[in-house]
Design a protein around this motif. Structure first.
Motif, short mmCIF file in Angstrom:
data_model
loop_
_atom_site.label_atom_id
_atom_site.label_comp_id
_atom_site.label_asym_id
_atom_site.label_seq_id
_atom_site.Cartn_x
_atom_site.Cartn_y
_atom_site.Cartn_z
N MET A 1 59.64 50.91 35.01
CA MET A 1 59.35 51.28 36.39
C MET A 1 60.30 52.36 36.90
N GLY A 2 61.57 52.21 36.64
CA GLY A 2 62.58 53.13 37.18
C GLY A 2 62.57 54.49 36.50
N GLY A 3 62.13 54.55 35.24
CA GLY A 3 62.09 55.81 34.50
C GLY A 3 63.44 56.16 33.90
N GLN A 4 63.43 57.13 33.00
CA GLN A 4 64.65 57.48 32.26
C GLN A 4 65.63 58.33 33.07
N GLU A 5 65.17 58.86 34.22
CA GLU A 5 66.05 59.68 35.07
C GLU A 5 66.90 58.83 36.01
N ALA A 6 66.68 57.53 35.99
CA ALA A 6 67.34 56.64 36.97
C ALA A 6 68.86 56.65 36.80
N ASP A 7 69.55 56.14 37.85
CA ASP A 7 71.02 56.23 37.92
C ASP A 7 71.76 55.35 36.92
N ILE A 8 71.29 54.14 36.73
CA ILE A 8 72.09 53.16 35.97
C ILE A 8 71.23 52.45 34.91
N ASP A 9 71.91 51.85 33.94
CA ASP A 9 71.18 51.12 32.90
C ASP A 9 70.98 49.66 33.33
N VAL A 10 70.15 48.95 32.57
CA VAL A 10 69.82 47.56 32.92
C VAL A 10 71.08 46.69 32.92
N ALA A 11 71.96 46.90 31.93
CA ALA A 11 73.15 46.04 31.83
C ALA A 11 74.01 46.14 33.09
N THR A 12 74.20 47.37 33.60
CA THR A 12 75.01 47.55 34.81
C THR A 12 74.38 46.83 35.99
N SER A 13 73.07 46.99 36.13
CA SER A 13 72.36 46.37 37.26
C SER A 13 72.42 44.85 37.19
N VAL A 14 72.06 44.27 36.05
CA VAL A 14 71.95 42.81 35.98
C VAL A 14 73.33 42.13 36.01
N THR A 15 74.35 42.82 35.49
CA THR A 15 75.71 42.27 35.60
C THR A 15 76.10 42.18 37.08
N GLY A 16 75.83 43.27 37.82
CA GLY A 16 76.12 43.28 39.25
C GLY A 16 75.32 42.23 39.99
N LEU A 17 74.02 42.16 39.70
CA LEU A 17 73.17 41.18 40.39
C LEU A 17 73.64 39.75 40.12
N ALA A 18 74.01 39.46 38.87
CA ALA A 18 74.47 38.09 38.54
C ALA A 18 75.79 37.79 39.25
N ASP A 19 76.68 38.79 39.35
CA ASP A 19 77.94 38.59 40.10
C ASP A 19 77.63 38.26 41.56
#
Ligand SMILES: NC(=O)c1ccc[n+]([C@@H]2O[C@H](COP(=O)([O-])OP(=O)(O)OC[C@H]3O[C@@H](n4cnc5c(N)ncnc54)[C@H](OP(=O)(O)O)[C@@H]3O)[C@@H](O)[C@H]2O)c1
Length: 228
Positions: free
Chosen positions: A187-205
């Motif tokens: 959905m976000g595309g390859q131009e997006a700011d961050i990778d999945v790991a960065t996002s989900v680590t933050g969300l879980a925190d």
């Protein structure tokens, strides 16, 4: 299951952020029930003892009821509806066929709240309902336009989530309305700011820090409060 082991239900986990959240919570020692619409090879590959894979389509009432029945004995510390679509997101609203626009609203706004309502009795004391929104759902932060139907569907989700929390305020429920960042997924595309790991680590925190806190909060993956 150990007494202290937390239990999560992640809805829409076949790929992207849902899949990343499943991996993250498993790595943090949670037990996880992950849902897919059809068999997901990526989910199957995780093969963890603490992982249960279920099938459900949030737009299909019978499928949600059947899932609710299958999970009758479960109590979840986190019920996270991650599922979402961005069909014809780049077209202005007048260029999107009515049925397509209606479907985006159904999947992104109506179905997540119906799911939360149906599963509230499966929430453990001190747990949270989380809903995957977007910063694009903020009316006041919309200075750039674009993504019209998607944006409006997430604004509708935010409004419905607040009403859901108000409707259940006497029960002190915790509702987390979350923005994952702009993330490199289908959905976000390859131009997006961050990778999945960065996002989900933050969300879980953020989720672990806010778990069970009563009220409705609109937060991004770094824990910043967003304007409605
Ligand atoms: N990526 C971003 O930059 C970004 C930014 C802000 C918000 N978000 C939100 O984050 C969530 C996940 O996005 P993503 O980037 O991971 O997207 P994605 O890679 O396109 O994944 C979407 C997920 O939602 C599932 N899904 C769609 N409709 C469903 C339905 N009716 N019932 C059950 N599952 C359904 C999909 O299942 P199938 O595999 O079966 O299609 C898939 O698992 C969405 O709510 C999205 O709006 C994403």
């Amino acid at each position: 299951m150990t007494q202290s082991q937390k239990n999560a239900l992640i809805v829409g986990a076949s790929r992207g952020l849902g899949l990343g959240l499943v991996e993250t919570f498993l790595a943090r020692g949670w037990r996880v029930t992950a849902t897919q619409r059809s068999p997901s090879p990526d989910l199957a590959r995780l093969d963890a003892q603490s992982l249960r894979i279920e099938t459900a389509d949030i737009d299909d009432e019978a499928s949600v009821v059947a899932l609710h029945d299958r999970l009758a004995s479960e109590r979840f510390d986190l019920i996270f509806v991650v599922a979402g679509v961005a069909t014809q997101a780049h077209d202005p609203v007048h260029a999107v066929p009515r049925e397509v626009a209606a479907q985006v609203f159904l999947t992104n706004a109506v179905s997540p709240i119906r799911f939360a309502e149906a599963f509230l009795d499966r929430l453990a004391p001190g747990g949270s309902i989380a809903l995957m929104s977007s910063i694009l759902g903020s009316v006041s932060l919309n200075e750039s336009g674009g993504w019209e139907t998607y944006r409006a569907s997430k604004a509708a989700l935010n409004t419905l989530a607040r009403s859901f929390e108000i409707r259940h305020r006497a029960e002190n429920i915790s509702v987390l309305i979350l923005h994952p960042g702009w993330v490199r997924t289908d959905m976000g595309g390859q131009e997006a700011d961050i990778d999945v790991a960065t996002s989900v680590t933050g969300l879980a925190d953020v989720i672990e820090a806010q778990l069970g806190r009563p009220g409705a909060q609109y937060l991004d993956y770094r824990g910043e409060t967003l304007a409605w």
